[in-house]
Design a protein around this motif. Sequence first.
Motif, PDB file in Angstrom:
ATOM      1  N   HIS A  28       0.893   6.029  -8.717  1.00 49.38           N
ATOM      2  CA  HIS A  28      -0.680   5.309  -7.573  1.00 49.38           C
ATOM      3  C   HIS A  28       0.087   4.056  -7.112  1.00 49.38           C
ATOM      4  O   HIS A  28      -0.358   3.274  -5.442  1.00 49.38           O
ATOM      5  CB  HIS A  28      -1.790   4.794  -8.986  1.00 49.38           C
ATOM      6  CG  HIS A  28      -1.904   3.579  -8.342  1.00 49.38           C
ATOM      7  ND1 HIS A  28      -3.766   4.146  -7.836  1.00 49.38           N
ATOM      8  CD2 HIS A  28      -2.663   2.319  -8.857  1.00 49.38           C
ATOM      9  CE1 HIS A  28      -4.260   3.000  -7.324  1.00 49.38           C
ATOM     10  NE2 HIS A  28      -3.229   1.480  -7.666  1.00 49.38           N
ATOM     11  N   VAL A  32      -0.963   3.169  -2.791  1.00 50.92           N
ATOM     12  CA  VAL A  32      -1.361   1.732  -2.276  1.00 50.92           C
ATOM     13  C   VAL A  32      -0.135   1.576  -1.678  1.00 50.92           C
ATOM     14  O   VAL A  32      -0.465   1.288  -0.311  1.00 50.92           O
ATOM     15  CB  VAL A  32      -1.380   0.789  -3.838  1.00 50.92           C
ATOM     16  CG1 VAL A  32      -2.264  -0.593  -2.978  1.00 50.92           C
ATOM     17  CG2 VAL A  32      -2.388   1.362  -4.803  1.00 50.92           C
ATOM     18  N   HIS A  57       1.228  -5.146  -7.596  1.00 53.79           N
ATOM     19  CA  HIS A  57      -0.719  -5.574  -8.121  1.00 53.79           C
ATOM     20  C   HIS A  57      -0.898  -5.221  -9.031  1.00 53.79           C
ATOM     21  O   HIS A  57      -1.535  -5.923 -10.046  1.00 53.79           O
ATOM     22  CB  HIS A  57      -1.054  -4.836  -6.650  1.00 53.79           C
ATOM     23  CG  HIS A  57      -2.042  -3.601  -7.280  1.00 53.79           C
ATOM     24  ND1 HIS A  57      -0.563  -2.539  -6.514  1.00 53.79           N
ATOM     25  CD2 HIS A  57      -2.675  -2.923  -6.818  1.00 53.79           C
ATOM     26  CE1 HIS A  57      -1.350  -1.617  -6.702  1.00 53.79           C
ATOM     27  NE2 HIS A  57      -2.990  -1.543  -7.472  1.00 53.79           N
ATOM     28  N   ASP A  58      -0.219  -4.088 -10.034  1.00 57.96           N
ATOM     29  CA  ASP A  58      -0.872  -3.408 -10.862  1.00 57.96           C
ATOM     30  C   ASP A  58       0.342  -3.741 -12.514  1.00 57.96           C
ATOM     31  O   ASP A  58      -0.332  -3.277 -13.380  1.00 57.96           O
ATOM     32  CB  ASP A  58      -1.628  -1.859 -11.334  1.00 57.96           C
ATOM     33  CG  ASP A  58      -2.363  -1.522 -10.952  1.00 57.96           C
ATOM     34  OD1 ASP A  58      -3.674  -2.614 -10.689  1.00 57.96           O
ATOM     35  OD2 ASP A  58      -3.023  -0.523 -10.276  1.00 57.96           O
ATOM     36  N   ASP A 135      -5.460  -0.915  -2.156  1.00 67.62           N
ATOM     37  CA  ASP A 135      -6.453   0.012  -3.399  1.00 67.62           C
ATOM     38  C   ASP A 135      -6.891   0.715  -3.443  1.00 67.62           C
ATOM     39  O   ASP A 135      -6.972   1.854  -4.717  1.00 67.62           O
ATOM     40  CB  ASP A 135      -6.042  -1.669  -4.596  1.00 67.62           C
ATOM     41  CG  ASP A 135      -6.276  -1.135  -6.010  1.00 67.62           C
ATOM     42  OD1 ASP A 135      -5.506   0.162  -6.658  1.00 67.62           O
ATOM     43  OD2 ASP A 135      -6.838  -1.673  -7.001  1.00 67.62           O
ATOM     44  N   ARG A 141      -6.736   8.282  -4.777  1.00 63.03           N
ATOM     45  CA  ARG A 141      -8.292   8.448  -5.223  1.00 63.03           C
ATOM     46  C   ARG A 141      -9.173   9.021  -4.309  1.00 63.03           C
ATOM     47  O   ARG A 141      -8.922   9.544  -3.005  1.00 63.03           O
ATOM     48  CB  ARG A 141      -9.033   7.114  -4.763  1.00 63.03           C
ATOM     49  CG  ARG A 141      -8.374   5.664  -5.782  1.00 63.03           C
ATOM     50  CD  ARG A 141      -9.016   4.704  -5.634  1.00 63.03           C
ATOM     51  NE  ARG A 141      -8.179   3.798  -6.114  1.00 63.03           N
ATOM     52  CZ  ARG A 141      -8.184   3.282  -7.253  1.00 63.03           C
ATOM     53  NH1 ARG A 141      -8.555   3.937  -8.696  1.00 63.03           N
ATOM     54  NH2 ARG A 141      -7.349   1.994  -8.146  1.00 63.03           N
TER      55      ARG A 141
END
Length: 195
Positions: A28, A32, A57-58, A135, A141
Amino acid sequence: MSLVNKDLLTKLDLKKIKNILGKERYQHTRYVLKSAVKLAEKLNLNQDKVKIAALLHDIAKSKTDKELKLLLKDSQWNVDELEAAITPILHAPAGAVIAKNEFGIEDQEILEAIRFHTLGHPKMGKIAQVIYAADFISEDRQFPILNTIRKEIERDFELGLYLITNNIIKYQLEQDNFIHPYSNDLRNKLLKRSD
Ligand SMILES: [Fe+2]
Ligand SMILES: [Fe+2]
Protein backbone atom coordinates in the motif's frame (compact mmCIF):
# COMPACT_ATOMS: atom_id res chain seq x y z
CA MET A 1 17.70 23.79 9.50
CA SER A 2 15.95 21.27 7.36
CA LEU A 3 17.22 17.76 7.76
CA VAL A 4 16.10 16.92 4.27
CA ASN A 5 19.05 16.86 1.97
CA LYS A 6 20.34 14.65 -0.76
CA ASP A 7 21.25 11.83 1.53
CA LEU A 8 18.40 11.76 3.96
CA LEU A 9 16.31 9.67 1.64
CA THR A 10 19.19 7.26 1.06
CA LYS A 11 19.85 7.15 4.79
CA LEU A 12 16.25 6.26 5.47
CA ASP A 13 16.24 2.68 6.67
CA LEU A 14 13.97 1.04 4.09
CA LYS A 15 14.52 -2.41 5.55
CA LYS A 16 13.32 -1.20 8.92
CA ILE A 17 10.27 0.43 7.32
CA LYS A 18 9.46 -2.81 5.47
CA ASN A 19 9.82 -4.84 8.66
CA ILE A 20 7.56 -2.56 10.65
CA LEU A 21 4.91 -2.30 7.94
CA GLY A 22 4.73 -5.92 6.87
CA LYS A 23 4.19 -7.09 3.31
CA GLU A 24 0.67 -5.88 2.66
CA ARG A 25 1.02 -2.46 4.21
CA TYR A 26 4.35 -1.95 2.47
CA GLN A 27 2.62 -2.66 -0.83
CA HIS A 28 0.00 0.00 0.00
CA THR A 29 2.81 2.37 0.95
CA ARG A 30 4.48 1.81 -2.44
CA TYR A 31 1.25 2.75 -4.19
CA VAL A 32 0.87 5.87 -2.04
CA LEU A 33 4.48 6.75 -2.84
CA LYS A 34 3.79 6.38 -6.56
CA SER A 35 0.72 8.63 -6.47
CA ALA A 36 2.46 11.15 -4.21
CA VAL A 37 5.50 11.44 -6.49
CA LYS A 38 3.25 12.06 -9.48
CA LEU A 39 1.35 14.82 -7.70
CA ALA A 40 4.55 16.33 -6.31
CA GLU A 41 6.03 16.54 -9.81
CA LYS A 42 2.99 18.39 -11.04
CA LEU A 43 3.06 20.80 -8.12
CA ASN A 44 6.83 21.23 -8.18
CA LEU A 45 7.36 20.11 -4.60
CA ASN A 46 10.47 18.76 -2.91
CA GLN A 47 10.48 15.13 -4.03
CA ASP A 48 12.60 13.85 -1.14
CA LYS A 49 10.25 15.26 1.46
CA VAL A 50 7.23 13.81 -0.31
CA LYS A 51 8.89 10.40 -0.63
CA ILE A 52 9.88 10.27 3.05
CA ALA A 53 6.40 11.32 4.17
CA ALA A 54 4.79 8.71 1.90
CA LEU A 55 7.12 5.93 3.11
CA LEU A 56 6.45 6.72 6.76
CA HIS A 57 2.78 7.79 6.68
CA ASP A 58 1.39 4.47 8.02
CA ILE A 59 4.39 3.55 10.16
CA ALA A 60 2.27 3.41 13.36
CA LYS A 61 -0.63 1.50 11.85
CA SER A 62 0.08 -1.82 13.50
CA LYS A 63 0.40 -0.35 17.01
CA THR A 64 -2.24 -1.20 19.59
CA ASP A 65 -4.53 1.52 20.93
CA LYS A 66 -2.58 1.48 24.15
CA GLU A 67 0.76 1.90 22.33
CA LEU A 68 -0.67 4.73 20.22
CA LYS A 69 -1.84 6.63 23.27
CA LEU A 70 1.52 6.16 24.94
CA LEU A 71 3.34 7.48 21.87
CA LEU A 72 1.11 10.56 21.86
CA LYS A 73 1.60 11.36 25.51
CA ASP A 74 3.68 14.56 25.74
CA SER A 75 4.12 14.71 21.96
CA GLN A 76 4.17 17.98 20.02
CA TRP A 77 0.83 17.10 18.45
CA ASN A 78 -2.26 18.29 20.12
CA VAL A 79 -4.71 15.40 19.95
CA ASP A 80 -8.07 16.60 21.23
CA GLU A 81 -10.70 14.51 22.93
CA LEU A 82 -12.66 13.85 19.76
CA GLU A 83 -9.63 12.69 17.79
CA ALA A 84 -8.49 10.53 20.70
CA ALA A 85 -11.87 8.82 20.64
CA ILE A 86 -11.50 7.84 16.97
CA THR A 87 -8.77 5.26 17.48
CA PRO A 88 -8.38 4.14 13.81
CA ILE A 89 -7.01 7.59 12.95
CA LEU A 90 -4.53 7.88 15.81
CA HIS A 91 -1.83 6.14 13.78
CA ALA A 92 -1.39 9.48 11.96
CA PRO A 93 -0.13 11.64 14.87
CA ALA A 94 1.58 8.59 16.42
CA GLY A 95 3.32 7.97 13.07
CA ALA A 96 4.73 11.49 13.17
CA VAL A 97 6.15 10.73 16.62
CA ILE A 98 7.80 7.52 15.35
CA ALA A 99 9.15 9.32 12.27
CA LYS A 100 10.88 11.80 14.54
CA ASN A 101 12.01 9.51 17.35
CA GLU A 102 12.97 6.39 15.41
CA PHE A 103 13.86 7.73 11.97
CA GLY A 104 15.33 11.10 12.96
CA ILE A 105 12.99 13.17 10.83
CA GLU A 106 12.95 16.75 12.10
CA ASP A 107 11.47 18.44 9.07
CA GLN A 108 8.11 19.90 10.06
CA GLU A 109 6.60 19.63 6.58
CA ILE A 110 7.23 15.87 6.55
CA LEU A 111 6.02 15.40 10.12
CA GLU A 112 2.90 17.47 9.44
CA ALA A 113 2.13 15.39 6.36
CA ILE A 114 2.22 12.17 8.40
CA ARG A 115 0.30 13.74 11.27
CA PHE A 116 -2.62 15.00 9.17
CA HIS A 117 -2.90 12.26 6.53
CA THR A 118 -6.15 10.90 7.99
CA LEU A 119 -8.11 13.96 9.13
CA GLY A 120 -6.61 16.60 6.92
CA HIS A 121 -6.29 20.14 8.27
CA PRO A 122 -7.32 23.50 6.80
CA LYS A 123 -3.83 24.90 7.35
CA MET A 124 -1.79 21.94 6.18
CA GLY A 125 0.86 22.68 3.59
CA LYS A 126 1.19 21.36 0.06
CA ILE A 127 3.28 18.32 1.01
CA ALA A 128 0.69 17.29 3.59
CA GLN A 129 -2.06 17.81 1.03
CA VAL A 130 -0.25 15.57 -1.43
CA ILE A 131 0.11 12.73 1.09
CA TYR A 132 -3.52 13.07 2.18
CA ALA A 133 -4.63 12.90 -1.46
CA ALA A 134 -2.20 10.15 -2.49
CA ASP A 135 -3.40 7.94 0.36
CA PHE A 136 -6.94 8.26 -0.96
CA ILE A 137 -6.29 7.80 -4.70
CA SER A 138 -3.56 5.14 -4.47
CA GLU A 139 -3.93 2.29 -6.98
CA ASP A 140 -4.67 -0.33 -4.35
CA ARG A 141 -7.99 1.35 -3.62
CA GLN A 142 -10.96 0.74 -5.84
CA PHE A 143 -14.41 2.15 -5.60
CA PRO A 144 -16.66 3.76 -8.23
CA ILE A 145 -15.93 7.50 -7.73
CA LEU A 146 -12.18 7.01 -7.53
CA ASN A 147 -11.42 7.08 -11.24
CA THR A 148 -13.22 10.40 -11.61
CA ILE A 149 -11.29 11.84 -8.65
CA ARG A 150 -7.97 10.56 -10.07
CA LYS A 151 -8.69 12.39 -13.32
CA GLU A 152 -9.89 15.58 -11.62
CA ILE A 153 -6.90 15.87 -9.32
CA GLU A 154 -4.57 15.63 -12.33
CA ARG A 155 -6.41 18.53 -13.90
CA ASP A 156 -7.07 20.65 -10.81
CA PHE A 157 -5.33 19.68 -7.58
CA GLU A 158 -7.53 21.73 -5.24
CA LEU A 159 -10.74 20.51 -6.82
CA GLY A 160 -9.44 16.96 -6.39
CA LEU A 161 -8.69 17.68 -2.74
CA TYR A 162 -12.20 19.00 -2.28
CA LEU A 163 -13.72 15.87 -3.83
CA ILE A 164 -11.57 13.66 -1.62
CA THR A 165 -12.54 15.54 1.55
CA ASN A 166 -16.19 15.41 0.54
CA ASN A 167 -16.00 11.67 0.05
CA ILE A 168 -14.25 11.08 3.34
CA ILE A 169 -16.92 13.12 5.15
CA LYS A 170 -19.75 11.41 3.22
CA TYR A 171 -18.37 8.04 4.24
CA GLN A 172 -18.13 9.07 7.91
CA LEU A 173 -21.74 10.29 7.79
CA GLU A 174 -22.88 6.98 6.31
CA GLN A 175 -21.06 5.13 9.07
CA ASP A 176 -22.61 7.38 11.72
CA ASN A 177 -19.12 8.44 12.77
CA PHE A 178 -17.94 11.72 14.25
CA ILE A 179 -16.76 14.37 11.81
CA HIS A 180 -13.67 16.02 13.17
CA PRO A 181 -13.57 19.85 12.83
CA TYR A 182 -10.23 19.64 10.98
CA SER A 183 -11.90 17.73 8.13
CA ASN A 184 -14.94 19.96 8.13
CA ASP A 185 -12.83 23.14 8.15
CA LEU A 186 -10.70 21.78 5.32
CA ARG A 187 -13.81 21.09 3.26
CA ASN A 188 -15.21 24.58 3.95
CA LYS A 189 -11.93 26.18 2.97
CA LEU A 190 -11.76 24.24 -0.30
CA LEU A 191 -15.44 24.91 -1.04
CA LYS A 192 -14.97 28.63 -0.53
CA ARG A 193 -12.14 28.56 -3.01
CA SER A 194 -14.28 26.92 -5.69
CA ASP A 195 -17.05 29.57 -5.40
FE1 LIG B 1 -3.06 5.85 7.33
FE1 LIG C 1 -2.20 4.79 4.07
